[in-house]
Scaffold this motif. Structure first.
Motif, PDB file in Angstrom:
ATOM      1  N   ARG A 125       0.830  -1.203   0.000  1.00  0.00           N
ATOM      2  CA  ARG A 125       0.000   0.000   0.000  1.00  0.00           C
ATOM      3  C   ARG A 125       0.869   1.259   0.000  1.00  0.00           C
ATOM      4  O   ARG A 125       0.581   2.226  -0.720  1.00  0.00           O
ATOM      5  CB  ARG A 125      -0.927   0.005   1.217  1.00  0.00           C
ATOM      6  N   VAL A 126       1.922   1.239   0.797  1.00  0.00           N
ATOM      7  CA  VAL A 126       2.796   2.415   0.877  1.00  0.00           C
ATOM      8  C   VAL A 126       3.472   2.662  -0.466  1.00  0.00           C
ATOM      9  O   VAL A 126       3.464   3.788  -0.992  1.00  0.00           O
ATOM     10  CB  VAL A 126       3.847   2.251   1.988  1.00  0.00           C
ATOM     11  N   VAL A 127       4.073   1.624  -1.054  1.00  0.00           N
ATOM     12  CA  VAL A 127       4.857   1.845  -2.276  1.00  0.00           C
ATOM     13  C   VAL A 127       3.986   2.005  -3.516  1.00  0.00           C
ATOM     14  O   VAL A 127       4.499   2.347  -4.586  1.00  0.00           O
ATOM     15  CB  VAL A 127       5.906   0.730  -2.489  1.00  0.00           C
ATOM     16  N   SER A 128       2.689   1.790  -3.377  1.00  0.00           N
ATOM     17  CA  SER A 128       1.776   2.095  -4.485  1.00  0.00           C
ATOM     18  C   SER A 128       1.151   3.482  -4.325  1.00  0.00           C
ATOM     19  O   SER A 128       0.395   3.933  -5.190  1.00  0.00           O
ATOM     20  CB  SER A 128       0.668   1.036  -4.581  1.00  0.00           C
ATOM     21  N   SER A 129       1.461   4.170  -3.219  1.00  0.00           N
ATOM     22  CA  SER A 129       0.949   5.522  -3.001  1.00  0.00           C
ATOM     23  C   SER A 129       1.705   6.516  -3.869  1.00  0.00           C
ATOM     24  O   SER A 129       2.819   6.257  -4.323  1.00  0.00           O
ATOM     25  CB  SER A 129       1.072   5.909  -1.524  1.00  0.00           C
ATOM     26  N   ARG A 130       1.113   7.685  -4.095  1.00  0.00           N
ATOM     27  CA  ARG A 130       1.739   8.698  -4.935  1.00  0.00           C
ATOM     28  C   ARG A 130       2.927   9.323  -4.201  1.00  0.00           C
ATOM     29  O   ARG A 130       2.764   9.891  -3.123  1.00  0.00           O
ATOM     30  CB  ARG A 130       0.722   9.782  -5.295  1.00  0.00           C
ATOM     31  N   PRO A 131       4.130   9.242  -4.756  1.00  0.00           N
ATOM     32  CA  PRO A 131       5.289   9.797  -4.064  1.00  0.00           C
ATOM     33  C   PRO A 131       5.299  11.315  -3.973  1.00  0.00           C
ATOM     34  O   PRO A 131       6.088  11.884  -3.221  1.00  0.00           O
ATOM     35  CB  PRO A 131       6.479   9.285  -4.884  1.00  0.00           C
ATOM     36  N   ASN A 132       4.419  11.988  -4.731  1.00  0.00           N
ATOM     37  CA  ASN A 132       4.396  13.445  -4.693  1.00  0.00           C
ATOM     38  C   ASN A 132       3.269  13.987  -3.836  1.00  0.00           C
ATOM     39  O   ASN A 132       2.964  15.169  -3.881  1.00  0.00           O
ATOM     40  CB  ASN A 132       4.259  14.000  -6.119  1.00  0.00           C
ATOM     41  N   ARG A 133       2.626  13.145  -3.025  1.00  0.00           N
ATOM     42  CA  ARG A 133       1.532  13.601  -2.177  1.00  0.00           C
ATOM     43  C   ARG A 133       1.752  13.159  -0.735  1.00  0.00           C
ATOM     44  O   ARG A 133       2.255  12.077  -0.483  1.00  0.00           O
ATOM     45  CB  ARG A 133       0.206  13.051  -2.676  1.00  0.00           C
ATOM     46  N   ASP A 134       1.346  14.019   0.192  1.00  0.00           N
ATOM     47  CA  ASP A 134       1.361  13.675   1.613  1.00  0.00           C
ATOM     48  C   ASP A 134      -0.067  13.374   2.045  1.00  0.00           C
ATOM     49  O   ASP A 134      -0.947  14.226   1.922  1.00  0.00           O
ATOM     50  CB  ASP A 134       1.888  14.849   2.455  1.00  0.00           C
ATOM     51  N   LEU A 135      -0.290  12.175   2.554  1.00  0.00           N
ATOM     52  CA  LEU A 135      -1.613  11.870   3.071  1.00  0.00           C
ATOM     53  C   LEU A 135      -1.838  12.600   4.389  1.00  0.00           C
ATOM     54  O   LEU A 135      -0.901  12.775   5.177  1.00  0.00           O
ATOM     55  CB  LEU A 135      -1.755  10.358   3.303  1.00  0.00           C
ATOM     56  N   PRO A 136      -3.062  13.050   4.670  1.00  0.00           N
ATOM     57  CA  PRO A 136      -3.356  13.623   5.985  1.00  0.00           C
ATOM     58  C   PRO A 136      -3.047  12.610   7.084  1.00  0.00           C
ATOM     59  O   PRO A 136      -3.115  11.394   6.866  1.00  0.00           O
ATOM     60  CB  PRO A 136      -4.858  13.917   5.911  1.00  0.00           C
ATOM     61  N   GLU A 137      -2.702  13.099   8.244  1.00  0.00           N
ATOM     62  CA  GLU A 137      -2.287  12.218   9.340  1.00  0.00           C
ATOM     63  C   GLU A 137      -3.303  11.112   9.604  1.00  0.00           C
ATOM     64  O   GLU A 137      -2.939   9.949   9.817  1.00  0.00           O
ATOM     65  CB  GLU A 137      -2.072  13.049  10.615  1.00  0.00           C
ATOM     66  N   GLY A 138      -4.568  11.427   9.580  1.00  0.00           N
ATOM     67  CA  GLY A 138      -5.591  10.438   9.879  1.00  0.00           C
ATOM     68  C   GLY A 138      -5.777   9.383   8.813  1.00  0.00           C
ATOM     69  O   GLY A 138      -6.425   8.359   9.065  1.00  0.00           O
ATOM     70  N   LYS A 139      -5.240   9.621   7.614  1.00  0.00           N
ATOM     71  CA  LYS A 139      -5.389   8.664   6.531  1.00  0.00           C
ATOM     72  C   LYS A 139      -4.096   7.933   6.195  1.00  0.00           C
ATOM     73  O   LYS A 139      -4.050   7.139   5.248  1.00  0.00           O
ATOM     74  CB  LYS A 139      -5.916   9.377   5.279  1.00  0.00           C
ATOM     75  N   ALA A 172      11.875  -7.386  -0.761  1.00  0.00           N
ATOM     76  CA  ALA A 172      11.048  -8.126  -1.711  1.00  0.00           C
ATOM     77  C   ALA A 172       9.855  -7.318  -2.213  1.00  0.00           C
ATOM     78  O   ALA A 172       9.439  -7.460  -3.370  1.00  0.00           O
ATOM     79  CB  ALA A 172      10.563  -9.423  -1.071  1.00  0.00           C
ATOM     80  N   GLU A 173       9.304  -6.439  -1.354  1.00  0.00           N
ATOM     81  CA  GLU A 173       8.030  -5.789  -1.675  1.00  0.00           C
ATOM     82  C   GLU A 173       8.138  -4.343  -2.150  1.00  0.00           C
ATOM     83  O   GLU A 173       7.190  -3.818  -2.735  1.00  0.00           O
ATOM     84  CB  GLU A 173       7.099  -5.845  -0.453  1.00  0.00           C
ATOM     85  N   CYS A 174       9.260  -3.670  -1.917  1.00  0.00           N
ATOM     86  CA  CYS A 174       9.355  -2.254  -2.305  1.00  0.00           C
ATOM     87  C   CYS A 174       9.538  -2.062  -3.805  1.00  0.00           C
ATOM     88  O   CYS A 174       9.275  -0.964  -4.326  1.00  0.00           O
ATOM     89  CB  CYS A 174      10.496  -1.573  -1.553  1.00  0.00           C
ATOM     90  N   GLY A 175       9.966  -3.091  -4.504  1.00  0.00           N
ATOM     91  CA  GLY A 175      10.126  -2.975  -5.949  1.00  0.00           C
ATOM     92  C   GLY A 175      11.417  -3.593  -6.427  1.00  0.00           C
ATOM     93  O   GLY A 175      12.435  -3.557  -5.725  1.00  0.00           O
ATOM     94  N   GLY A 176      11.385  -4.161  -7.630  1.00  0.00           N
ATOM     95  CA  GLY A 176      12.565  -4.789  -8.196  1.00  0.00           C
ATOM     96  C   GLY A 176      13.502  -3.784  -8.842  1.00  0.00           C
ATOM     97  O   GLY A 176      13.185  -2.601  -8.993  1.00  0.00           O
ATOM     98  N   ALA A 177      14.667  -4.285  -9.260  1.00  0.00           N
ATOM     99  CA  ALA A 177      15.649  -3.420  -9.914  1.00  0.00           C
ATOM    100  C   ALA A 177      15.095  -2.789 -11.181  1.00  0.00           C
ATOM    101  O   ALA A 177      15.515  -1.694 -11.572  1.00  0.00           O
ATOM    102  CB  ALA A 177      16.906  -4.225 -10.229  1.00  0.00           C
ATOM    103  N   TRP A 178      14.138  -3.436 -11.820  1.00  0.00           N
ATOM    104  CA  TRP A 178      13.580  -2.883 -13.051  1.00  0.00           C
ATOM    105  C   TRP A 178      12.915  -1.535 -12.810  1.00  0.00           C
ATOM    106  O   TRP A 178      12.837  -0.701 -13.727  1.00  0.00           O
ATOM    107  CB  TRP A 178      12.603  -3.871 -13.692  1.00  0.00           C
ATOM    108  N   HIS A 179      12.448  -1.288 -11.566  1.00  0.00           N
ATOM    109  CA  HIS A 179      11.876   0.020 -11.258  1.00  0.00           C
ATOM    110  C   HIS A 179      12.934   1.125 -11.377  1.00  0.00           C
ATOM    111  O   HIS A 179      12.604   2.273 -11.693  1.00  0.00           O
ATOM    112  CB  HIS A 179      11.292   0.027  -9.849  1.00  0.00           C
ATOM    113  N   SER A 180      14.188   0.783 -11.100  1.00  0.00           N
ATOM    114  CA  SER A 180      15.263   1.750 -11.271  1.00  0.00           C
ATOM    115  C   SER A 180      15.580   1.955 -12.752  1.00  0.00           C
ATOM    116  O   SER A 180      15.796   3.074 -13.212  1.00  0.00           O
ATOM    117  CB  SER A 180      16.518   1.277 -10.529  1.00  0.00           C
TER     118      SER A 180
END
Length: 252
Positions: free
Chosen positions: A95-109, A132-140
């Motif tokens: 869930r974390v690594v599929s979130s938008r890296p350019n957005r900050d979620l509100p604290e409650g969310k 294993a879950e943050c992403g493979g080398a191909w993401h780089s």
């Protein structure tokens, strides 16, 4: 590095969070490992040889820097809750690594990570799972922003980039930057900047280097030369680099 030329649409970021990035808490405990060992030889020439034994977690610098940014912006650690099982953490990491890296979620969310106080502690205990879950080398290799490095970097563009990075940090939005020398590729790397110090002569950016999680790195911008530079370290001989921000528009 393989270039991915696809673009992506820009979006407006949400309001920045109030908590500031802390190197000892908001970075991974493990390193992106290097395939090669580098050093200056007896004649002062920068040389390399394959690292032995062969490392098993390489070419993940963009993945590690991006993931650190996502955990900072979109996750919240709760050490008061009990440690969960592997399946729970696998789901939360995804869930974390599929979130938008350019957005900050509100604290409650924000995505709650139970059982640990921060990312450094979490990655010490759950290193294998995070790798294993943050992403493979191909993401780089296929990061959308790589197309930019093939075009020349003017001094005025680098000046604007330095100003853009300072603005992002003042807004409490740690930027991920691609640091490169193209076409030589003596460096082709990602750093996460989290602080800056300005003087009349230069701007010194404090950086999280995925290759070296033990201590902060420094990226320096010289105002007169309108040039970025990195000091000599164990993978780069030191000197001028070109810099641009990535993941700014939510691209992976």
């Amino acid at each position: 590095m393989i270039l991915a030329l696809a673009g992506c649409a820009a979006s407006s970021p949400s309001a920045a969070g109030v908590r500031h990035f802390v190197f000892e808490q908001d970075t991974f405990a493990y390193a992106n490992e290097l395939v090669w060992e580098y050093r200056f030889d007896e004649l002062g020439k920068w040389t390399s040889k394959p690292r032995q034994p062969k490392p098993d977690y390489t070419h993940h610098c963009f993945v590690v820097a991006r993931s650190a940014k996502q955990f900072f912006a979109n996750a919240r650690f709760d050490p008061g809750q009990p440690v969960a099982d592997a399946q729970t953490y696998r789901r939360l990491i995804r869930r974390v690594v599929s979130s938008r890296p350019n957005r900050d979620l509100p604290e409650g969310k924000r995505i709650v990570i139970p059982g640990y106080a921060n990312l450094r502690e979490f990655s010490q205990a759950q290193e294998k799972l995070l790798k294993a879950e943050c992403g493979g080398a191909w993401h780089s290799y296929f990061q959308h922003g790589h197309w930019r490095m093939i075009w020349p970097f003017s001094r005025s563009q680098q000046q604007r980039m330095a100003e853009q990075l300072v603005t992002a940090l003042k807004q409490n939005r740690p930027p991920v930057v691609h640091v490169v020398r193209f076409p030589r590729l003596s460096i082709n790397h990602a750093l996460l900047l989290y602080d800056s110090t300005e003087t009349e002569r230069e701007i010194r950016f404090a950086a999280y280097d995925p290759n070296a999680p033990e201590k902060p790195a420094t990226l320096t911008y010289d105002r007169a030369g309108r040039t970025f530079s990195l000091p000599t370290n164990f993978y780069f001989p030191g000197g001028r680099v070109d810099v641009y921000e990535i993941y700014r528009n939510g691209c992976y």
